[in-house]
Design a protein around this motif. Structure first.
Motif, short mmCIF file in Angstrom:
data_model
loop_
_atom_site.label_atom_id
_atom_site.label_comp_id
_atom_site.label_asym_id
_atom_site.label_seq_id
_atom_site.Cartn_x
_atom_site.Cartn_y
_atom_site.Cartn_z
N THR A 144 0.83 -1.20 0.00
CA THR A 144 0.00 0.00 0.00
C THR A 144 0.86 1.25 0.00
OG1 THR A 144 -1.55 -1.26 1.35
CG2 THR A 144 -1.93 1.07 1.18
N TYR A 165 -9.94 0.37 2.08
CA TYR A 165 -10.31 -1.01 1.81
C TYR A 165 -11.68 -1.34 2.37
CZ TYR A 165 -5.51 -1.61 0.36
OH TYR A 165 -4.33 -1.49 -0.29
N VAL A 185 -12.97 -1.68 7.59
CA VAL A 185 -12.25 -0.55 8.18
C VAL A 185 -10.88 -1.03 8.61
CG1 VAL A 185 -12.23 1.13 10.03
CG2 VAL A 185 -14.38 0.47 9.01
N ASN A 186 -9.85 -0.41 8.11
CA ASN A 186 -8.51 -0.84 8.45
C ASN A 186 -7.74 0.26 9.14
OD1 ASN A 186 -7.87 -3.64 7.65
ND2 ASN A 186 -8.84 -2.93 5.78
N LEU A 187 -8.09 0.47 10.39
CA LEU A 187 -7.39 1.46 11.20
C LEU A 187 -7.01 0.78 12.51
CD1 LEU A 187 -9.83 4.44 10.64
CD2 LEU A 187 -7.64 4.09 9.53
N CYS A 188 -6.27 1.49 13.34
CA CYS A 188 -5.85 0.91 14.61
C CYS A 188 -6.65 1.52 15.75
CB CYS A 188 -4.37 1.14 14.83
SG CYS A 188 -3.37 0.21 13.68
N ASN A 227 -6.33 1.23 18.84
CA ASN A 227 -5.59 1.62 20.04
C ASN A 227 -4.87 2.95 19.87
OD1 ASN A 227 -3.84 0.41 18.16
ND2 ASN A 227 -2.33 -0.03 19.72
N LEU A 228 -4.95 3.53 18.70
CA LEU A 228 -4.32 4.84 18.50
C LEU A 228 -5.40 5.92 18.46
CD1 LEU A 228 -1.73 4.00 15.70
CD2 LEU A 228 -1.42 3.97 18.17
N ASN A 286 -4.51 8.01 13.58
CA ASN A 286 -5.05 7.21 12.49
C ASN A 286 -5.14 8.00 11.20
OD1 ASN A 286 -5.87 4.35 13.03
ND2 ASN A 286 -6.64 5.33 14.87
N ILE A 332 -0.91 8.60 10.50
CA ILE A 332 0.23 7.69 10.68
C ILE A 332 0.85 7.33 9.34
CG2 ILE A 332 -0.95 5.44 10.67
CD1 ILE A 332 0.89 4.80 13.12
N GLU A 341 -11.09 3.51 18.93
CA GLU A 341 -12.05 2.47 19.29
C GLU A 341 -13.23 2.99 20.09
OE1 GLU A 341 -9.41 -0.21 21.25
OE2 GLU A 341 -8.99 1.16 22.88
N ARG A 347 -8.86 9.96 5.98
CA ARG A 347 -7.43 9.69 5.87
C ARG A 347 -7.00 9.57 4.41
NH1 ARG A 347 -2.90 7.04 8.02
NH2 ARG A 347 -1.97 5.72 6.43
N LYS A 405 -17.35 -7.29 11.95
CA LYS A 405 -15.92 -7.55 11.91
C LYS A 405 -15.42 -7.88 13.30
CE LYS A 405 -11.59 -6.06 10.11
NZ LYS A 405 -10.65 -4.95 10.05
#
Ligand SMILES: Nc1ncnc2c1ncn2[C@@H]1O[C@H](COP(=O)(O)OP(=O)(O)OP(=O)(O)O)[C@@H](O)[C@H]1O
Ligand SMILES: [Mg+2]
Lengths: 336, 506
Positions: free
Chosen positions: B77, B89, B92-95, B97-98, B103, B106, B144, B158, B347
């Protein structure tokens, strides 16, 4: 969501810190006759655990990615053995040996990091191999206890850095000036550098991202294998710094040195609020984790009558407590 | 290359072990267009995108990007981003915990002059992005803490914020409500006018006609064709996707408003509430009745259902199931009372990637029966095959790992999981999210069939039409409060009015 609510991770950290102070204060009260309350006792805590603190900082970084490094104890044994044998038998200069040891740490970490990051092998397996290798290599170099008498090294080890404040009279009535050793300075520098790195560098934040959700990290365009590789290099490098600190404390090389140190580092990290699943934790917590670990064994030693195994039992109980606490917080979070 | 074209893919062929996911597919994207990529679940849309962005390696074909000489192969990517291709994608492809700000930034954080992360600028920029999108988000909070829909918007923000020539959106709207979809469309049109080429994947046909300029249709991994929107009316589009004529507008609901006043009451909730999410509400559901819950996203549709099911404990009120008063302490109690809940966050709560389709499907049933009473293999196989057939799950076999299925097909398996428990009362929260038109209709039919068998259902969907076709009564929610119930005269208009407030049913 409006007022800043206390994040459960911050809460865990606060609990750890409070626990440390409560424990230490209790020690001061119970063992005041044995001089537990002296500032030097506290400083000795730092002196004795300087090596562990360096190792734990590295361990925390790895655990943030969701990995683990159980090779650190043997790497320390290897480092100490190389230092001892190098100075005493091979007649090499001490500063050069220190640099060699640090380089060995980097190479060691690269190999482990490559296996974990690029070959995608389980960190536990990789570092277990590293553990056997380290211990084995140490034995190959020498199976004897080798004491260090190198002048430069001895001088380094005996350097006292006296604090400009806090002088006190001990129970024999003599004036004591509190001091720390060089290792403490090194360990505290490591702590601050890693703290800043985790917060203010791209690499630091990537560690959190990888541990939080590896697939997402890939999809967000982070170089996950490289991040992991660097994490293992960092861990082994810090471990080697820790190894030198360790050697300055023990002044010898020995196959059995630092056995089980990896477990101390892992338990300190966990007590400090690092999640084994990755993505959560920081080195401030790990610092207090190390201090708690150290306080427990100092308390047990100060008591004098207790078997030293009691400190293991206390650490075990604490670990359980913190892990339960973590999962309770996770549950509460889910419920929300 | 025509200088209006930003991206061409020629003859892309991609095989997963045992599955030919793409066979000689061409795709062309021009500057300043919104290009819909359409196809049924498992047609290969996501795979085509992942070939472009380097997540999947393709075996044959060539990719050309405007401004770069020679064929392009991305390896990650990150590679694609460097070439001006920015992607959201399907999942949802994020983190989580951040923080939200991280997000958003990064991998491309603003730096101070010492090369360290400049948190101040990062937070300020993030706040601006969120404000421009009119999103009520504290960028310092962890991601989250926010709903799936907000996370989706953040993922989009993003991608959009990166300077790009090509923007890829793989089903970005599946968890958004109308309001947010509108915001997204506004954003997309702005970017289009700036000359960005946008690839847009969706299963909502209206959305295609609302913003797209061109449509490429895939079927079973092959290219059906590329059409300007004007030349491909809805019916033709569906036919192209399915390979046969199909009228998704066909009226499924045949009988007029059924009268349930004489039917037995199955669920009788009086004054239930959950602190912080749902104010006290009452709801009765008869046997054989399908009740819809509607309201804007975040109005508490899912939360209300979760309170009835006991996933969130009620603090006040009473619940009667089949005439008996009950207390539900945990989901397993609810299951034993014959209730089932298909959650909307699939998910997080749904798929276990490394288990097979069969294992994923029987999971809830097994839990209901107790871990020690293993379901006989024969029964497992029969059940799995049955649901693969009714839900048209496209999978190589029943033993395929579920993570190897396309996003929509995974959804179908999870739906099957709850249907397999054969509950008397089933809550379906967005059951058709990410599912193609053909199967959507099948699912609606299935819901009506279950109702006919005497089961009670709650049906929650962002698509009002879908609920109109299946429900005989609708509860309207606003800000965590049930503000009304529409029992007769169910039309798009009355429902919209009630949602917006000021309707006659309050
Ligand atoms: N990792 C994988 N391993 C094996 N097969 C896969 C894998 N990923 C996808 N496939 C297969 O490739 C085909 C195309 O999947 P893809 O995800 O591209 O579908 P899609 O058009 O995006 O569908 P949806 O609308 O459901 O998202 C499917 O048959 C799927 O089973
Ligand atoms: Mg897809």
């Amino acid at each position: 969501m409006k007022n800043k609510k206390l994040n459960s991770n911050t809460l865990l950290l606060i609990i750890t810190i409070v626990l440390f102070f409560v424990m230490y204060a209790a020690g001061c009260i119970v063992y005041s006759d044995k001089g537990f309350g002296n500032i030097q006792t506290f400083l000795n805590l730092l002196i004795n655990n300087a090596g562990l603190l360096c190792v734990t900082c590295g361990m925390t970084c790895i655990m943030l990615t969701g990995g683990i490094d159980i090779s650190v104890g043997s790497l320390i044994a290897l480092d100490c053995m190389i230092l001892a044998v190098g100075m005493e038998h091979w007649g090499m200069s001490a500063p050069v040996l220190c640099i060699i040891v640090l380089l060995i740490g980097i190479v060691f970490g690269m190999v482990q990091g490559f296996c974990v990051g690029y070959l995608k092998i389980q960190p536990f397996i990789v570092t277990m191999a590293g553990m056997f290798f380290g211990r084995g290599m140490t034995a190959v170099i020498s199976t004897n206890q080798v004491s260090i008498s190198n002048e430069w090294f001895v001088k380094l080890a005996n350097t006292k850095i006296e604090l400009p404040f806090g002088a006190y009279t001990n129970n024999k009535g003599a004036l004591q000036i509190p001091f720390v050793r060089l290792t403490v300075v090194v360990a505290l520098i490591v702590l601050v550098v890693i703290f800043l790195m985790l917060r203010y560098t791209k690499f630091g934040r990537s560690l959190y991202a990888v541990g939080g959700n590896e697939q997402s990290a890939v999809m967000m365009g982070l170089n996950v294998p490289m991040t992991k590789l660097k994490a293992y290099v960092l861990s082994s490098f810090l471990c080697s710094i820790g190894g030198i600190c360790f050697c300055l404390n023990t002044m010898s090389g020995n196959v059995q040195q630092a056995t089980g140190l990896e477990m101390d580092a892992i338990s300190s990290s966990v007590i400090g609020g690092t999640l084994l699943t990755g993505g959560v934790g920081n080195v401030i917590g790990s610092f207090f984790g190390v201090m708690i670990n150290g306080t427990i064994s100092t308390l047990v030693k100060t008591n004098g009558k207790l078997l030293s195994s009691w400190s293991n039992i206390a650490v075990a109980a604490l670990l359980c407590f913190f892990i339960v606490l973590q999962s309770v917080f996770a549950k509460i979070k889910e419920k929300k | 290359m025509d200088n209006n074209v930003v991206l061409t893919m020629r003859g892309i062929t991609m095989t997963f072990p045992g599955v030919k996911a793409l066979d000689n597919v061409d795709f062309t994207l021009r500057k300043g267009e919104i290009h819909a990529l359409m196809g049924e679940n498992g047609a290969g849309k996501s795979t085509l995108i992942k070939c472009l962005t380097g997540i999947n390696a393709f075996q044959a074909g060539e990719i050309h990007v405007d401004g770069i000489n020679g064929p392009v192969v991305n390896h990650s990517t990150l590679d694609a981003q460097k070439k001006g291709i920015s992607t959201v994608y399907q999942e949802v492809n994020l983190c989580g915990n951040l923080s939200v700000a991280e997000n958003l930034f990064i991998g491309r954080e603003p730096k101070t002059k010492f090369g360290t992360i400049d948190w101040k600028t990062m937070i300020k920029k993030s706040q601006k992005i969120m404000k421009d999108l009119d999103m009520p988000v504290d960028v310092k909070q962890n991601l989250e803490e926010y709903s799936l829909a907000l996370q989706q918007m953040i993922a989009i923000a993003r991608a959009v914020d990166m300077e790009c020539k090509v923007l890829i959106l793989d089903e970005p709207t599946s968890s958004l409500d109308d309001n947010e979809v509108e915001k997204l469309f506004k954003l997309m049109t702005q970017l289009r006018d700036k000359g960005v080429g946008i690839v847009f994947v969706t299963h909502f046909l209206e959305q295609v006609y609302a913003v797209c300029d061109r449509i490429t249709v895939l079927r079973n991994g092959t290219l059906v064709g590329e059409y300007p929107v004007a030349e491909l009316p809805r019916v033709k589009l569906v036919a192209a996707m399915m390979g046969k004529d199909f009228d998704d507008m066909a009226a499924i609901k045949t009988d007029e408003a059924a009268d349930f006043s004489n039917a037995e009451v199955f669920i009788d909730a009086q004054g239930l509430s959950h602190k912080g999410t749902i104010k006290p509400f009452s709801l009765t559901i008869h046997k054989g009745e399908v009740v819809g819950l509607t309201g804007l996203l975040g109005s508490g549709r899912s939360e209300l259902a979760r309170v009835i099911y006991g996933a969130d404990r009620n603090q006040t009120g009473t619940l009667k199931v089949n005439g008996k008063e009950v207390t539900i302490k945990s989901p397993i109690d609810a299951m034993n009372l014959g209730m089932g809940l298909l959650p909307d966050d699939r998910k997080a709560e749904g798929i276990i990637g490394d288990l097979s389709v069969r294992e994923n499907l029987i999971l809830a049933l097994q839990a209901k029966r107790g871990m020690f009473r293993l379901i006989p293999m024969k029964e497992q196989i029969a059940l799995t095959d049955e649901y693969i057939k009714t839900l048209q799950v496209k999978t190589a076999s029943r033993e395929t790992l579920i993570k190897q299925l396309s996003g929509g097909n995974q959804q179908k398996v999870i739906l099957g999981r709850w249907l397999a428990t054969n509950p008397d009362f089933l809550i379906l929260d967005e059951p058709t999210r990410g599912i193609d038109v053909g199967t959507k209709t099948e699912i609606q039919k299935l819901v009506l069939k279950l109702a006919k068998e005497g089961k009670s259902l709650i049906f929650i969907s962002s698509e009002i039409e879908e609920m109109l076709r299946t429900c005989s009564k609708m509860g309207v929610l606003r800000d965590g409060e049930k503000v009304g119930e529409i029992t007769e005269n169910l039309t798009q208009e009355t429902v919209m009015k009630a949602i917006a407030g000021g309707g006659s049913n309050e």
